[in-house]
Design a protein around this motif. Structure first.
Motif, PDB file in Angstrom:
ATOM      1  N   SER A   1      52.869  42.454  46.211  1.00 51.62           N
ATOM      2  CA  SER A   1      51.645  41.668  46.339  1.00 51.62           C
ATOM      3  C   SER A   1      50.420  42.451  45.854  1.00 51.62           C
ATOM      4  CB  SER A   1      51.441  41.251  47.798  1.00 51.62           C
ATOM      5  OG  SER A   1      50.165  40.679  47.991  1.00 51.62           O
ATOM      6  N   THR A   2      49.497  41.729  45.203  1.00 54.02           N
ATOM      7  CA  THR A   2      48.240  42.344  44.777  1.00 54.02           C
ATOM      8  C   THR A   2      47.192  42.287  45.890  1.00 54.02           C
ATOM      9  OG1 THR A   2      47.543  40.243  43.770  1.00 54.02           O
ATOM     10  CG2 THR A   2      48.613  41.866  42.329  1.00 54.02           C
TER      11      THR A   2
ATOM     12  N   CYS B   1      52.587  47.541  45.222  1.00 58.69           N
ATOM     13  CA  CYS B   1      51.818  46.730  44.287  1.00 58.69           C
ATOM     14  C   CYS B   1      52.093  47.151  42.847  1.00 58.69           C
ATOM     15  CB  CYS B   1      50.327  46.848  44.595  1.00 58.69           C
ATOM     16  SG  CYS B   1      49.251  45.928  43.453  1.00 58.69           S
TER      17      CYS B   1
ATOM     18  N   ASN C   1      37.970  36.071  40.868  1.00 58.77           N
ATOM     19  CA  ASN C   1      39.036  35.822  39.899  1.00 58.77           C
ATOM     20  C   ASN C   1      40.389  36.308  40.398  1.00 58.77           C
ATOM     21  OD1 ASN C   1      37.190  34.756  38.040  1.00 58.77           O
ATOM     22  ND2 ASN C   1      36.697  36.797  37.260  1.00 58.77           N
ATOM     23  N   GLY C   2      40.462  36.617  41.682  1.00 58.69           N
ATOM     24  CA  GLY C   2      41.712  37.098  42.247  1.00 58.69           C
ATOM     25  C   GLY C   2      41.836  38.609  42.160  1.00 58.69           C
TER      26      GLY C   2
ATOM     27  N   ARG D   1      47.102  45.325  40.081  1.00 55.12           N
ATOM     28  CA  ARG D   1      48.414  45.770  39.608  1.00 55.12           C
ATOM     29  C   ARG D   1      48.273  46.994  38.704  1.00 55.12           C
ATOM     30  NH1 ARG D   1      52.231  43.516  41.856  1.00 55.12           N
ATOM     31  NH2 ARG D   1      52.076  41.434  40.960  1.00 55.12           N
ATOM     32  N   LYS D   2      47.369  46.909  37.732  1.00 60.60           N
ATOM     33  CA  LYS D   2      47.167  48.032  36.808  1.00 60.60           C
ATOM     34  C   LYS D   2      46.542  49.221  37.532  1.00 60.60           C
ATOM     35  CE  LYS D   2      45.143  49.440  32.408  1.00 60.60           C
ATOM     36  NZ  LYS D   2      44.718  50.731  32.958  1.00 60.60           N
TER      37      LYS D   2
ATOM     38  N   SER E   1      36.943  44.015  42.696  1.00 55.49           N
ATOM     39  CA  SER E   1      38.123  44.554  43.366  1.00 55.49           C
ATOM     40  C   SER E   1      38.219  46.046  43.051  1.00 55.49           C
ATOM     41  CB  SER E   1      39.389  43.830  42.888  1.00 55.49           C
ATOM     42  OG  SER E   1      39.531  43.935  41.487  1.00 55.49           O
TER      43      SER E   1
ATOM     44  N   SER F   1      44.514  40.251  40.587  1.00 53.60           N
ATOM     45  CA  SER F   1      45.560  40.626  39.623  1.00 53.60           C
ATOM     46  C   SER F   1      45.283  41.981  38.987  1.00 53.60           C
ATOM     47  CB  SER F   1      45.688  39.556  38.534  1.00 53.60           C
ATOM     48  OG  SER F   1      44.444  39.378  37.863  1.00 53.60           O
ATOM     49  N   SER F   2      44.018  42.359  38.878  1.00 53.82           N
ATOM     50  CA  SER F   2      43.678  43.648  38.267  1.00 53.82           C
ATOM     51  C   SER F   2      44.160  44.822  39.117  1.00 53.82           C
ATOM     52  CB  SER F   2      42.174  43.760  38.039  1.00 53.82           C
ATOM     53  OG  SER F   2      41.459  43.635  39.257  1.00 53.82           O
TER      54      SER F   2
END
Length: 369
Positions: free
Chosen positions: A327-328, A322, A289-290, A295-296, A269, A292-293
């Motif tokens: 939403s990510t 984000c 793995n989605g 966000r940071k 990503s 979520s990373s």
């Protein structure tokens, strides 16, 4: 612009002011391929069926676009040259776009086959929009031969220079060769035949490599110099008889990539964020793995002085959302965000150049000074 969904969405969400200052060059992507069955998932008819509506929905402007259909055949395994009706793909694409109310200019080159050039001839005669000719770096090595080849092509198409848009396309360039490419471009512009006669003339290139993995590791960020922008900025400061317009490949590499589905879960990503003189690239976790990373990544961008602000573009607004709990997204989300920001950034910067041409775009369909 590769004509994929992320690119289409990025174009759709540009402001009217930005749309009025750019001319997209659409590269129609190959028919989708299923690696498991080793077959194409659509016929060429099915692949192109909605192209007119797609362009109208995304562009939605009276200003014309460039359309290059040669990229349909980037997948070497594809063998259907024409639609089932016998119509050439370029002919069908331009006709479909025109029927939806948008204006389209066919793109060709000096070394394309006779059936492609015949389709270009037919379209030029039918719609009277002119033509765009892409010239690659190798063809600049012999300017005398290039002039001969261009003359032959114009005679075949039966068109004059003032109805032709020239794109000098270096494709991917290496930042380490910036000075050499600058010198080559200056030499080209000094020798280019009848430099003031063409409707427009554009320098196009990108520094984005085909793979980022050897430059920027996952869970890290780094920068890639925008050598094409630095070269162009230097060109505009020169005293040439004619200054070119600017083009690039937004935040993508020019090459077509045909990835099998199992590799999609191994993509990292990422977010490519265009800054003044560099691409600021952030890479996260495997997409399997989605996201979520993200966000940071978005939080890091928003908190940095290089961030243009949430109101700068549609892409910047999504990055801000984000970072603040929204939403990510998915792979397409961040392709769209990056491209939308990039197009807005480049168009804005071009308008701020003191020597920027006021009539260097095809929408006016007038010769560029």
């Amino acid at each position: 612009m590769k004509w994929k969904r992320g690119e289409r969405t990025a174009l759709e969400h540009l402001s009217s002011a930005i749309k009025n200052s750019i001319t997209p060059l659409l590269e129609i992507q190959p028919v989708p391929y299923d690696h498991k069955t080793e077959n194409f998932t659509k016929t060429i008819d099915e692949h192109l069926a909605n192209i007119g509506k797609e362009v109208n929905n995304s562009w939605n402007s009276s200003n014309p676009i460039f359309v290059d259909a040669l990229t349909i055949y980037d997948n070497e395994e594809f063998e259907d040259d024409n639609l089932s009706t016998g119509q050439h793909p370029l002919d069908f694409i331009i006709e479909s776009i025109e029927l939806e109310g948008c204006r389209a200019i066919p793109v060709t080159g000096i070394a394309r086959d006779s059936s492609y050039q015949q389709a270009v001839f037919n379209l030029v005669q039918k719609y009277n929009r002119g033509v765009c000719i892409r010239i690659n770096e190798e063809q600049l090595e012999n300017m005398s031969q290039l002039e001969t080849d261009i003359t032959k092509l114009l005679q075949y198409i039966q068109i004059s220079e003032n109805a032709v848009d020239i794109v000098i396309d270096f494709k991917q360039i290496s930042p380490s060769k910036e000075q050499a490419i600058y010198a080559q471009l200056v030499d080209c512009l000094l020798q280019f035949p009848n430099i003031t006669a063409w409707r427009t003339i554009t320098f196009c290139a990108t520094s984005i490599p085909k793979s980022l993995s050897t430059i920027i590791k996952k869970f890290s960020s780094g920068v890639i110099p925008r050598a094409e922008w630095t070269i162009y900025s230097k060109i505009r400061k020169g005293n040439l008889l004619r200054n070119p317009s600017f083009g690039d490949y937004n935040i993508t590499n020019p090459d077509f990539v045909n990835l099998p589905p199992w590799l999609l879960n191994k993509i990292i990503s990422s977010l490519k964020y265009t800054c003044d003189t560099e691409y600021w690239v952030h890479r996260g976790d495997l997409t399997g793995n989605g996201f979520s990373s993200m966000r940071k990544i978005c939080s890091d961008v928003v908190s940095d002085p290089r961030y243009s602000g949430q109101n700068f573009s549609y892409g910047d607004a999504n990055i801000y959302k984000c970072a603040n709990g929204g939403s990510t997204g998915n792979l397409e989300t961040w392709v769209t965000a990056g491209i939308n920001h990039h197009l807005t950034k480049v168009a804005t910067d071009l308008s701020s150049l003191s020597s920027s041409s006021k009539s260097g775009l095809p929408p006016a369909l007038t010769p560029q000074p």
